[in-house]
Design an enzyme around this catalytic site. Structure first.
Site, PDB file in Angstrom:
ATOM      1  N   GLU A  48       0.838  -1.200   0.000  1.00 47.42           N
ATOM      2  CA  GLU A  48       0.000   0.000   0.000  1.00 47.42           C
ATOM      3  C   GLU A  48       0.875   1.252   0.000  1.00 47.42           C
ATOM      4  OE1 GLU A  48      -3.875   1.730   2.461  1.00 47.42           O
ATOM      5  OE2 GLU A  48      -2.476   0.400   3.496  1.00 47.42           O
ATOM      6  N   LYS A 127      -9.867   1.633  -2.572  1.00 46.51           N
ATOM      7  CA  LYS A 127     -10.121   1.137  -1.215  1.00 46.51           C
ATOM      8  C   LYS A 127     -11.562   1.413  -0.808  1.00 46.51           C
ATOM      9  CE  LYS A 127      -7.667   1.255   3.241  1.00 46.51           C
ATOM     10  NZ  LYS A 127      -6.501   1.907   3.904  1.00 46.51           N
ATOM     11  N   CYS A 169      -5.779  -3.194   2.552  1.00 48.32           N
ATOM     12  CA  CYS A 169      -5.570  -2.970   3.988  1.00 48.32           C
ATOM     13  C   CYS A 169      -6.845  -3.131   4.818  1.00 48.32           C
ATOM     14  CB  CYS A 169      -4.931  -1.592   4.205  1.00 48.32           C
ATOM     15  SG  CYS A 169      -4.154  -1.418   5.838  1.00 48.32           S
TER      16      CYS A 169
END
Length: 299
Positions: A48, A127, A169
């Site tokens: 990331e 995301k 994440c």
């Protein structure tokens, strides 16, 4: 469920050390990608925010424009660098994530780009779940101060191997994404991520094993290397879990490349031995994968 992974594939996770110099970060990433390819990796993953420091103070400064695609080199040097890396390495490349600016909406995103061995963009994942947490006395972080969430599940087909899913994440804390991907035939879930030194020891490995156990497939988590001089301290410990939730390989804290060979028979063995796929009771509870799921971005 048989045949999800058509043939063995070697996966590489690059636990990259990145700093404030984007040009250097891209060059350094290229070196590591080519190194992983020389070791026989077929799919290579970056972490990331691999091209920049991680943090709300950095997202606008390092953001690049990705739309309309393909962007120009001036709009997105990272897009073109990743495409070139994939072509040069002749591998699939999951390009971690980069900060993105949509100039039409003036919204910022945390976006992951995946390229083919020919350098073609295969998928973009924004995301979906933003990292907004407040653990008193430990850490407070609010991505939503700057970023906007993505709005789709990202599944892509690698013709030689099968389907994989990409998420970023904090997305791993939401098992629905993983469950939907698994029930749509993915052999692996890949999460570029940057857990920190508070949440990492608590949940990083646990989340990877949980998603692998729930779905009986491979799960890969790729972190930046830890830098205690940075404002955000990434946990490191990039890892791969097998379909029985065993940790196959785990990095330490410093810059490192770890490898794992994924085999379809391991998925089939796990699902045959513990056959939850045929034991679910959708007459008692709903199938989340059967409901309305978004696989395309809203325009």
């Amino acid at each position: 469920m048989a045949g999800l992974l058509k043939k063995p594939v070697k996966l590489a996770l690059i636990q990259l050390a990145s700093g404030a110099d984007k040009t250097y970060n891209l060059s350094h990433a290229r070196e590591k990608v080519l190194s992983a390819a020389k070791e026989g990796a077929n799919i290579i993953v970056l972490p990331e925010c691999f091209n920049s420091p991680y943090g709300c103070d950095y997202f606008p400064k390092y953001a690049e424009t990705l739309l309309p695609s393909p962007p120009t080199r001036e709009q997105s040097p990272s897009f073109h660098a990743l495409s070139s890396m994939a072509t040069e390495a002749k591998t699939y490349l999951v390009g971690g994530s980069i900060p993105e600016l949509d100039t039409k909406t003036e919204k910022y995103y945390n976006s992951s780009l995946t390229f083919s061995p020919e350098g073609k963009l295969l998928a973009t994942h924004r995301k979906v779940h933003l990292f907004d947490i407040d653990i008193p006395g430990k850490i407070k972080f609010k991505e939503s101060d700057i970023l906007s969430p993505g709005n789709k599940i990202t599944i892509l087909d690698l013709p030689e191997y099968g389907k994989i899913a990409i998420a970023i994440c904090y997305d791993i804390r939401f098992p629905e994404l993983a469950t939907i991907a698994a029930r749509h035939g993915c052999f692996a879930l890949i999460y570029p991520g940057a857990f920190n030194t508070t949440t990492g020891p608590l949940h990083w490995k646990l989340q990877g094993q949980a998603r692998a156990m729930d779905n009986q497939l491979y799960v890969a988590l790729c972190s930046p290397a830890r830098d205690m001089s940075a404002s955000y301290h990434a946990y490191g410990h990039s890892l791969v879990c097998d379909p029985m939730a065993k940790v196959m390989v785990e990095a330490g804290e410093v810059e490192e490349i770890v490898f794992a060979e994924l085999r379809g028979e391991e998925i089939e063995s796990a699902r045959k031995g513990i056959p939850v796929y045929t034991q679910r009771r959708f007459d008692v509870y709903p199938d989340v994968a059967a409901g309305p799921c978004k696989f395309e971005d809203e325009v």
